[in-house]
Structure formats: C-alpha cells, structure tokens
Design a protein around this motif. Structure first.
Motif, PDB file in Angstrom:
ATOM      1  N   THR A  99      37.446  62.460  84.773  1.00  0.00           N
ATOM      2  CA  THR A  99      36.453  63.268  84.056  1.00  0.00           C
ATOM      3  C   THR A  99      35.048  62.972  84.569  1.00  0.00           C
ATOM      4  N   SER A 100      34.764  61.685  84.794  1.00  0.00           N
ATOM      5  CA  SER A 100      33.440  61.301  85.300  1.00  0.00           C
ATOM      6  C   SER A 100      33.224  61.825  86.708  1.00  0.00           C
ATOM      7  N   PHE A 133      34.539  64.510  87.971  1.00  0.00           N
ATOM      8  CA  PHE A 133      34.380  65.955  87.872  1.00  0.00           C
ATOM      9  C   PHE A 133      32.933  66.318  87.552  1.00  0.00           C
ATOM     10  N   HIS A 134      32.269  65.504  86.747  1.00  0.00           N
ATOM     11  CA  HIS A 134      30.881  65.772  86.357  1.00  0.00           C
ATOM     12  C   HIS A 134      29.868  65.041  87.243  1.00  0.00           C
ATOM     13  N   ARG A 160      35.549  70.496  91.946  1.00  0.00           N
ATOM     14  CA  ARG A 160      34.388  70.427  91.062  1.00  0.00           C
ATOM     15  C   ARG A 160      33.579  71.716  91.156  1.00  0.00           C
ATOM     16  N   PRO A 177      43.290  65.308  82.267  1.00  0.00           N
ATOM     17  CA  PRO A 177      42.263  65.976  81.456  1.00  0.00           C
ATOM     18  C   PRO A 177      42.210  67.481  81.724  1.00  0.00           C
ATOM     19  N   GLU A 178      42.188  68.268  80.666  1.00  0.00           N
ATOM     20  CA  GLU A 178      42.210  69.725  80.813  1.00  0.00           C
ATOM     21  C   GLU A 178      41.000  70.252  81.570  1.00  0.00           C
ATOM     22  N   ILE A 179      39.899  69.539  81.460  1.00  0.00           N
ATOM     23  CA  ILE A 179      38.667  70.015  82.084  1.00  0.00           C
ATOM     24  C   ILE A 179      38.814  70.093  83.610  1.00  0.00           C
ATOM     25  N   LEU A 180      39.752  69.326  84.194  1.00  0.00           N
ATOM     26  CA  LEU A 180      39.906  69.293  85.640  1.00  0.00           C
ATOM     27  C   LEU A 180      40.474  70.588  86.198  1.00  0.00           C
ATOM     28  N   ASN A 181      41.240  71.293  85.371  1.00  0.00           N
ATOM     29  CA  ASN A 181      41.943  72.482  85.840  1.00  0.00           C
ATOM     30  C   ASN A 181      42.755  72.149  87.093  1.00  0.00           C
ATOM     31  N   ASN A 191      41.931  58.724  83.221  1.00  0.00           N
ATOM     32  CA  ASN A 191      41.377  59.960  82.673  1.00  0.00           C
ATOM     33  C   ASN A 191      39.856  59.919  82.617  1.00  0.00           C
ATOM     34  N   GLN A 192      39.309  58.751  82.252  1.00  0.00           N
ATOM     35  CA  GLN A 192      37.857  58.615  82.199  1.00  0.00           C
ATOM     36  C   GLN A 192      37.252  58.742  83.592  1.00  0.00           C
TER      37      GLN A 192
END
Length: 250
Positions: A162-163, A165-166, A225, A190-194, A158-159
C-alpha cells in the motif's frame, strides 16, 4: 558453508635443498607482532569476501581506505557497533555486496540514511529487525535487497504494498526478496492495488551485474501505480513459509 584460507610459510635451510621442519601454532598475526602497519595488514584486492568482527585494537580506517574494489563485505554479529558503522561508511561505496549479520543502527533515521547510499546488493541476515519495517526500503538506493531470518507477517506485506502504491520516492530499488512466516491466500492483497494475476513467463534484467544479471520467472501479480510505475510480486510456498519476490520494472 564456511571455509578458511590458509597461509603456509616454507623456510629453506641455507646449505640444504630440503625444507626445514616447522611447528604450526595457533597464533594471531597482528601489526604488533609482524611489524607491519595497519594498512599493510589489510586485505588484498583479490579477496572475495571481507568479514569484519570484534573490536579493533588499532585504527583500521587507513587499512580500509586502501581498498578500491571489494566483491563482498560481511558485518558479523559480534562486530562492535562503532566499527560496523565506520566500516560501512568507508567501504559501502566500493563494495558490490553488503551482508549484515547485525544492524548496527540504533534508530530508523540512522538506518534509512545508510539505505540511501548507492549500494548494489544488500543482504540482511539477522533477527534483529524489530525497530524497522518493510517501508524503510521504499527509500533505499540498493538495487537488490534480500532479507533472511527477518520475521515478517502478512500485515507487513500489505502495509508495504500500500505504501509503495502511494509512494513518490524515486528509489533505485529493483528487486526485494523476503519471506512471510505465515500462510495466506495470495488473492488477499490490498484492493487498492488492483493487482491482477498473470501466468506469462518473463525475464527480469538488473541494471547492473549482481549475483546474476537476469531472473526468469512466471506467475505472480502485476501492479501499476498512478504514475505509471509497474511492479510484479510472486509467491512460492515452501517449508510452511511464503517466499516473496517483488520486482520493479524499469
């Protein structure tokens, strides 16, 4: 599976067509007992894999410098750190595949400097990984990275996602292959990934010929991204582990 390539020497008698009898002994041939220089004792260009082990009793840099193309380089567990680092420094640029049974770097800065070299295929096969994380590979310039015997957990995955993605790094990484040593629900990304699932069968083509030129797979989750970079992550449960492939599309 390991195998040895043997060298057989045949001695012809001066006045007889038959082969002379010979006794085979376990003896290491070195530059000292053969009269050859370090570079002359080096491996020939036809060798498929060059393994580096132990601590040399003479300078091997001259021997390494004679190699211009090497299919595979293996750094063994008992290889001295100094020799391992020097070998990777000299031979990585001319090697198609680097296999590490040990990581000879003492800190993340040294390890990341190595990862930034233009490798094609990096295979890490060691438990010696506690000081490093998946995030280290966000900056790698290897086209394909495979991790074996590396203990990773769901939080590491997950880390990393997320990393990524950013991330703003322009890495050459195309395929990251690893295992998660715990079971988890694939939808718990992670939800941020969509990320969204797909059942479509697709073929991934590497930019260079590695162990294979292409990989066909189906399923997984697509990620995009903000900068438009796309990736797909797939999961496969086997032997109480989650086998994970992360493909970054060109």
């Amino acid at each position: 599976m390991w195998y040895n390539v043997e060298l057989s020497l045949y001695f012809y008698k001066e006045n007889a067509p038959d082969l002379a009898d010979a006794m085979l002994r376990n003896r290491a041939f070195t530059h000292e007992n053969t009269g050859l220089s370090a570079s002359q004792c080096g491996p020939g260009p036809a060798r498929d894999k060059y393994g580096v082990d132990g601590t040399p009793r003479f300078d091997v840099c001259d021997a390494f410098a004679t190699l211009t193309k090497l299919p595979s380089l293996l750094i063994k567990e008992s290889c001295g750190e100094r020799l391992a680092k020097k070998t990777l420094e000299i031979l990585s640029p001319v090697t198609a595949k680097v296999e590490l049974l040990k990581i000879p770097y003492e800190n993340r800065e040294e390890f990341q400097t190595f990862l930034k070299t233009n490798l094609n295929y990096l295979f890490i096969n060691t438990h010696q990984y506690s000081m490093f994380t998946l995030d280290d590979f966000l900056i790698t310039n290897a086209l394909k990275v495979e991790l074996l015997r590396v203990t990773l957990r769901l939080r590491d995955l997950n880390q990393f996602l997320t990393s990524w993605f950013h991330s703003k790094h322009n890495s050459r990484l195309e395929h990251l292959k690893f295992r998660i040593f715990e079971s988890f629900d694939e939808t718990c990304l992670p939800e941020i990934l969509n990320a969204f699932p797909t059942d479509q069968e697709r073929t991934f083509r590497y930019s260079k010929q590695l162990d294979t030129h292409l990989k066909t797979f189906s399923g997984g989750y697509d990620i995009e991204r903000a900068d438009g970079k796309k990736a797909t992550i797939t999961f496969e449960n086997k032997f109480d582990m989650m086998f994970t492939d992360f493909y970054i599309w060109p």
